[in-house]
Motif scaffolding. Structure first.
Motif, PDB file in Angstrom:
ATOM      1  N   ASP A 171       0.855  -1.177   0.000  1.00 22.40           N
ATOM      2  CA  ASP A 171       0.000   0.000   0.000  1.00 22.40           C
ATOM      3  C   ASP A 171       0.892   1.229   0.000  1.00 22.40           C
ATOM      4  O   ASP A 171       1.796   1.352   0.845  1.00 22.40           O
ATOM      5  CB  ASP A 171      -0.902   0.032   1.236  1.00 22.40           C
ATOM      6  CG  ASP A 171      -2.018  -0.994   1.137  1.00 22.40           C
ATOM      7  OD1 ASP A 171      -2.799  -0.912   0.178  1.00 22.40           O
ATOM      8  OD2 ASP A 171      -2.097  -1.873   2.009  1.00 22.40           O
ATOM      9  N   TYR A 172       0.627   2.139  -0.932  1.00 22.32           N
ATOM     10  CA  TYR A 172       1.503   3.305  -1.021  1.00 22.32           C
ATOM     11  C   TYR A 172       0.707   4.534  -1.439  1.00 22.32           C
ATOM     12  O   TYR A 172      -0.172   4.470  -2.300  1.00 22.32           O
ATOM     13  CB  TYR A 172       2.627   3.071  -2.038  1.00 22.32           C
ATOM     14  CG  TYR A 172       3.613   4.219  -2.102  1.00 22.32           C
ATOM     15  CD1 TYR A 172       4.717   4.250  -1.270  1.00 22.32           C
ATOM     16  CD2 TYR A 172       3.411   5.282  -2.980  1.00 22.32           C
ATOM     17  CE1 TYR A 172       5.605   5.321  -1.298  1.00 22.32           C
ATOM     18  CE2 TYR A 172       4.294   6.353  -3.015  1.00 22.32           C
ATOM     19  CZ  TYR A 172       5.386   6.363  -2.170  1.00 22.32           C
ATOM     20  OH  TYR A 172       6.263   7.411  -2.193  1.00 22.32           O
ATOM     21  N   SER A 173       1.065   5.657  -0.838  1.00 21.05           N
ATOM     22  CA  SER A 173       0.522   6.946  -1.245  1.00 21.05           C
ATOM     23  C   SER A 173       1.644   7.971  -1.115  1.00 21.05           C
ATOM     24  O   SER A 173       2.169   8.192  -0.026  1.00 21.05           O
ATOM     25  CB  SER A 173      -0.676   7.345  -0.369  1.00 21.05           C
ATOM     26  OG  SER A 173      -1.225   8.560  -0.809  1.00 21.05           O
ATOM     27  N   GLY A 174       2.028   8.547  -2.234  1.00 26.68           N
ATOM     28  CA  GLY A 174       3.134   9.502  -2.210  1.00 26.68           C
ATOM     29  C   GLY A 174       3.673   9.727  -3.608  1.00 26.68           C
ATOM     30  O   GLY A 174       2.966   9.559  -4.597  1.00 26.68           O
ATOM     31  N   TYR A 175       4.946  10.096  -3.690  1.00 24.87           N
ATOM     32  CA  TYR A 175       5.568  10.385  -4.978  1.00 24.87           C
ATOM     33  C   TYR A 175       5.715   9.111  -5.811  1.00 24.87           C
ATOM     34  O   TYR A 175       6.052   8.046  -5.284  1.00 24.87           O
ATOM     35  CB  TYR A 175       6.939  11.023  -4.784  1.00 24.87           C
ATOM     36  CG  TYR A 175       6.887  12.408  -4.179  1.00 24.87           C
ATOM     37  CD1 TYR A 175       6.188  13.429  -4.813  1.00 24.87           C
ATOM     38  CD2 TYR A 175       7.544  12.690  -2.985  1.00 24.87           C
ATOM     39  CE1 TYR A 175       6.136  14.708  -4.266  1.00 24.87           C
ATOM     40  CE2 TYR A 175       7.503  13.960  -2.433  1.00 24.87           C
ATOM     41  CZ  TYR A 175       6.797  14.974  -3.078  1.00 24.87           C
ATOM     42  OH  TYR A 175       6.741  16.226  -2.530  1.00 24.87           O
ATOM     43  N   VAL A 176       5.523   9.241  -7.121  1.00 21.35           N
ATOM     44  CA  VAL A 176       5.577   8.077  -8.005  1.00 21.35           C
ATOM     45  C   VAL A 176       6.971   7.471  -8.034  1.00 21.35           C
ATOM     46  O   VAL A 176       7.137   6.249  -7.944  1.00 21.35           O
ATOM     47  CB  VAL A 176       5.148   8.456  -9.440  1.00 21.35           C
ATOM     48  CG1 VAL A 176       5.291   7.275 -10.373  1.00 21.35           C
ATOM     49  CG2 VAL A 176       3.715   8.948  -9.451  1.00 21.35           C
ATOM     50  N   ASP A 177       8.013   8.311  -8.166  1.00 20.18           N
ATOM     51  CA  ASP A 177       9.361   7.759  -8.260  1.00 20.18           C
ATOM     52  C   ASP A 177       9.761   7.027  -6.984  1.00 20.18           C
ATOM     53  O   ASP A 177      10.356   5.943  -7.026  1.00 20.18           O
ATOM     54  CB  ASP A 177      10.387   8.839  -8.623  1.00 20.18           C
ATOM     55  CG  ASP A 177      10.311  10.070  -7.728  1.00 20.18           C
ATOM     56  OD1 ASP A 177       9.439  10.130  -6.855  1.00 20.18           O
ATOM     57  OD2 ASP A 177      11.143  10.991  -7.919  1.00 20.18           O
TER      58      ASP A 177
END
Length: 357
Positions: A107-113
């Motif tokens: 699960d991730y939420s933040g900058y794409v790189d």
């Protein structure tokens, strides 16, 4: 082309074991958002066959040592009259990422790189979440490191679980307009994200300038959708999210597709907002995959005008024109180099281009 043969042995690392300068034909392809590939057509010898057959083998071109190709297929044909032949093929070093999956729910939420770098770290560079230390050690690719540098403010909210690592990276890169590569250093590999340069004012491929010969243009919208709706169940309630190419698209121009996002996993910390964000990101990625196909390729016939690797490179945006009034800006998504009895050719493929009307 002069091509070096590298052997990898865990205790000894990478070592050059041969040089090929006698291939009957060579096809060498690099890509911006996918693995590249190669094919060598060679006179066969028992020594050469054994060299390719045993162990992990990689190839590099003398003039571009950072790009390594992994040998994955060897075909031997014997012919007393014409001579024995070897066909050796495989993919670029990015294919090592296909040897891993997203082992745990991500699960991730933040900058794409930073999302992509974290994916590669957790599943290939330094796995720490596997069931046991032994499994973590087995999954770790000691020879792979991560490039550094935050270069984009693009954000993403996503959830992955069990997907092939390479395919997950490709999907995210396409939606964010990133390129990725696995650079060979001679002692290992470095995973790196990048974006091409804008060279539309300085690099123009056109018959008028006699720098592009045979061209091919493809436009295909049979699998094109410009509105994707994703739906899923969360705590007994059905939610949905859409991603549309433009709010101005409607009527006969609007092409809709519904996708049931069945694989989303939640826990006690997941909120409705989180769930909808995941649906929205999936809709965005699926819409990018459902874009109309636009491919414009052409054979560069005047290599003196623009030097590949100096004036333009993979991922760069350039200007293109053909003899049918089709002109615009394009991203170089693929570079194909071939060499055979008829000589050397370099063919860029121009995709995702914006037509100037």
């Amino acid at each position: 082309m002069n091509i070096y043969i590298w052997k990898y042995v865990k205790e000894q690392g990478f070592q050059t074991v041969g040089l090929i300068d006698y291939a009957i034909s060579v096809i060498w392809i690099r890509r911006y958002q996918e693995t590249g590939e190669f094919e060598l057509y060679l006179p066969a010898t028992a020594e050469l066959f054994s060299l390719f057959l045993n162990g992990l083998t990689f190839l590099t071109k003398e003039d571009e040592m950072e790009t390594a190709m992994k040998v994955e297929s060897i075909q031997l044909t014997t012919d007393p009259e014409e001579g024995d032949r070897l066909i050796v093929s495989g993919r670029s070093a990015e294919c090592i990422l296909a040897q891993r999956i997203v082992f745990h729910k991500f699960d991730y939420s933040g900058y794409v790189d930073e999302c992509i770098y974290q994916l590669v770290t957790e599943n290939a560079v330094n796995p720490t979440r596997s069931p046991s230390p032994i499994m973590n050690g087995n999954r770790k690719i000691e020879e792979l490191t991560i490039g550094t540098g935050h270069f984009s403010e693009s954000s993403i909210t996503t959830q992955l679980n069990g997907e092939n690592l390479l395919e997950a990276i490709q999907d995210i890169c396409v939606s964010a307009d990133f390129g990725f590569r696995v650079i060979f250093t001679g002692t290992g590999f470095v995973f790196q994200l990048y974006q091409g340069n804008d060279r539309t004012q300085t690099v123009i491929f056109s018959p008028e300038f006699e720098n592009i010969g045979n061209t091919e243009y493809l436009y295909d919208m049979t699998t094109y959708y410009n509105l994707i709706q994703e739906t899923g169940d969360f705590n007994g309630t059905r939610y949905r999210a859409e991603d549309i190419e433009s709010s101005e698209i409607g009527g006969l121009y609007l092409r809709e597709k519904h996708i049931d996002a069945e694989s989303i996993e939640t826990n006690e910390t997941t909120t409705v907002s989180d769930f909808i964000q995941i649906l929205r990101q999936r809709a965005k990625q699926n819409r990018y995959q459902a874009k109309e196909k636009k491919d414009f390729s052409g054979e560069v016939i005047n290599t003196d005008m623009y030097q590949y690797g100096q004036d333009y490179n993979l991922g760069d945006k350039v200007s293109i024109v053909n003899g049918y009034g089709i002109e615009g800006t394009a991203t170089i998504t693929e570079i194909t180099e071939t060499e055979d009895a008829s000589g050397y050719r370099l063919i860029p493929t121009f995709s995702d281009w914006k037509v100037i009307t």
